[in-house]
Design an enzyme around this catalytic site. Structure first.
Site, mmCIF file in Angstrom:
data_model
loop_
_atom_site.group_PDB
_atom_site.id
_atom_site.type_symbol
_atom_site.label_atom_id
_atom_site.label_comp_id
_atom_site.label_asym_id
_atom_site.label_seq_id
_atom_site.Cartn_x
_atom_site.Cartn_y
_atom_site.Cartn_z
ATOM 1 N N HIS A 1 0.831 -0.968 -0.079
ATOM 2 C CA HIS A 1 -0.124 -0.246 0.288
ATOM 3 C C HIS A 1 0.752 1.118 0.375
ATOM 4 O O HIS A 1 2.126 1.394 1.148
ATOM 5 C CB HIS A 1 -0.841 0.145 1.491
ATOM 6 C CG HIS A 1 -1.748 -1.258 1.103
ATOM 7 N ND1 HIS A 1 -2.761 -1.122 0.635
ATOM 8 C CD2 HIS A 1 -1.878 -2.853 1.824
ATOM 9 C CE1 HIS A 1 -3.982 -2.208 0.416
ATOM 10 N NE2 HIS A 1 -2.694 -2.181 1.763
ATOM 11 N N ASP B 1 1.815 -6.834 2.416
ATOM 12 C CA ASP B 1 0.546 -6.180 3.128
ATOM 13 C C ASP B 1 1.654 -4.672 4.018
ATOM 14 O O ASP B 1 0.808 -4.327 5.071
ATOM 15 C CB ASP B 1 0.000 -7.258 3.611
ATOM 16 C CG ASP B 1 -1.277 -6.968 3.521
ATOM 17 O OD1 ASP B 1 -1.610 -5.254 3.447
ATOM 18 O OD2 ASP B 1 -2.472 -6.728 4.376
HETATM 19 O O1 DOR Z 1 -4.607 -4.504 7.394
HETATM 20 C C1 DOR Z 1 -5.081 -4.207 6.772
HETATM 21 N N1 DOR Z 1 -4.579 -3.044 6.101
HETATM 22 N N2 DOR Z 1 -5.604 -4.981 5.862
HETATM 23 C C2 DOR Z 1 -6.268 -4.926 4.655
HETATM 24 O O2 DOR Z 1 -6.948 -5.948 3.980
HETATM 25 C C3 DOR Z 1 -5.944 -3.021 3.638
HETATM 26 C C4 DOR Z 1 -4.374 -2.813 4.620
HETATM 27 C C5 DOR Z 1 -4.982 -1.720 4.469
HETATM 28 O O3 DOR Z 1 -4.739 -0.060 3.295
HETATM 29 O O4 DOR Z 1 -4.446 -0.904 4.946
HETATM 30 ZN ZN ZN Z 2 -6.390 -7.295 2.406
#
Ligand code: DOR
Ligand code: ZN
Length: 429
Positions: A58, A303
């Site tokens: 992200h 992630d």
């Molecule tokens: O813990 C998470 N954070 N899981 C997700 O699926 C999205 C992610 C986020 O975008 O912060």
């Molecule tokens: Zn996710």
């Protein structure tokens, strides 16, 4: 372009060799190579791996540049040994059009530290109602091949089926965030003894497993590629093993934090440990390590989920889920998989570079360390150990679950197509 002579590195942990890097490629590998004018990188004792590839990052740009930008996230990635990262679509605006994915792609090019590969949303606005312009994103300059509503599950089975059918045409893959939403309303942590005792609403393993079971059946039925994001339970590993034995075109990833941490972390009520899917039990961690070791789980996906202080430093229920991952991913894999003898260095290269590159269809990454190949490389000192200092991270956010924890492995250098993005453990730009 600088020519580099890497002296005495151990490719995939094997015998020491010199690696000559010129014009973006590996020019030669051998004993006592010589090259006048080359910049020498002393690499005795260092392991050389193909540059790492993350399927799940992200970067928060556009929309939450206070938490991360393509530039800061790219630097964190390079420092973690990555040469390519897939940028998740849950930005603001959502990456559900050719315009947005091209913007992210261009920002990645400008940063120039890793290949930033945009992921396209499966549904418009991640709302789970209508398919996004998958074809236009695939045809765009960003050449999107991975589509995901990550953060949300594509819960409607008919829509999921149509998405799988659609991406077959251009060899795309749907990366599913497997979470049956009607089983996780208000969920705060793994559902089990601990959630009951702590009084936090539980997220049952079955909410993940039910969607994975459904989706492998759909993928089999339509003959399309499915990728399962952040697998977190023992039951999920069993379902994937069964699906693969049937020849279903399914791949899966596990995060570093699910390989190392458990729901015991929630006892602290420190929201840095709040993540979705949640940290699970010791038995789940063991099954995930076994699944990654035997290849049932194809890849490590970080992630990496940066969050601003006000979104994380609050009471547990208000905090956003997610934790940083890029800068410590390799260290966690060394600690949980290499040091216990469950994965050798070739295995690390396979799960952190070769297979994720194949899943994302990235032709220049995850390649053998051999003459003629693109010089996407990382040099790691496997014996160095250091405590993680969140203040020293390149990420714009500070939500590392590893703060203060001593971890093995230091990334000494990273090369993207022959250009050093990290040297002596420091980003070059
Ligand atoms: O813990 C998470 N954070 N899981 C997700 O699926 C999205 C992610 C986020 O975008 O912060
Ligand atoms: Zn996710």
């Amino acid at each position: 372009m600088t020519t580099y002579l890497i002296k005495g590195a151990r490719p995939l942990g094997g015998a020491p060799a010199d690696i000559l890097v010129t014009d973006g490629r590996i020019a030669a590998i051998g004993d006592s190579l010589d090259a006048t004018g080359a910049e020498v990188v002393q690499a005795a004792g260092l392991v050389a791996l193909p540059g790492l590839v993350d399927l799940h990052t992200h970067l928060r740009e556009p929309g939450r540049e206070d938490a991360e930008t393509v530039q800061t996230g790219s630097r964190a990635a390079a420092l973690g040994g990555f040469t390519a990262v897939h940028a998740m679509a849950n930005t603001d605006p959502v990456a559900d059009t050719a315009g947005v994915v091209e913007q992210v792609w261009r920002l990645g090019q400008e940063a120039g530290l890793v290949d930033v590969v945009p992921v396209g949303a499966v549904t418009v606005g991640l709302a789970g109602e209508r398919l996004a312009e998958l074809g236009a994103m695939a045809d765009s300059a960003a050449r999107v091949r991975v589509f995901s509503d990550d953060g949300h599950c594509v819960a409607d089975p008919a829509l999921m089926r149509r998405a799988l059918e659609y991406v077959k045409a251009f060899d795309g893959v749907i990366a599913q965030h497997a979470e049956e939403p009607r089983l996780t309303a208000g969920a705060q942590m793994h559902e089990g003894d601990r959630s009951a005792r702590l009084g936090l609403t539980g997220w049952p393993a079955a909410a993940e497993e039910a969607i994975i079971a459904r989706d492998v059946l759909l993928a089999e039925h339509v003959g399309a590629r499915l990728h399962v994001c952040h697998v977190s339970t023992a039951g999920s590993v069993e379902i994937l093993r069964w699906a693969k034995s049937r020849g279903v075109r399914v791949t899966a990833e596990v995060t570093p934090h699910h390989l190392l941490l458990t729901d015991a972390c929630a006892e602290s009520y420190d929201p840095v440990f709040k993540v979705n899917p949640p940290l699970r039990t010791d038995a789940d961690v063991e099954a995930l390590r076994a699944g990654l070791a035997d290849g049932t789980i194809d890849a490590v996906g970080t992630d990496h989920a940066p969050h601003a202080v006000e979104d994380k430093e609050s009471e547990w229920a208000q905090a956003r889920p997610g934790m940083l991952g890029l800068e410590q991913a390799l260290s966690v894999v060394i600690e949980t998989m290499v040091e216990p003898g469950r994965l050798d260095w070739a295995g690390v290269a396979d799960r952190m570079s070769v297979r994720p590159a194949q899943i994302g269809r990235l032709a220049d990454h995850g390649r053998p360390i051999a003459p003629g190949e693109p010089a996407n490389l990382v040099l790691v000192d496997p014996t160095a150990r250091a405590a993680v200092d969140p203040a020293a991270l390149a990420s714009r956010s500070r939500n590392s679950p590893y703060a203060g924890r001593e971890l093995p492995g230091r990334v000494v250098a990273t090369f993207l197509r022959g250009t050093a993005t990290v040297l002596d453990g420091k980003a070059t730009r």
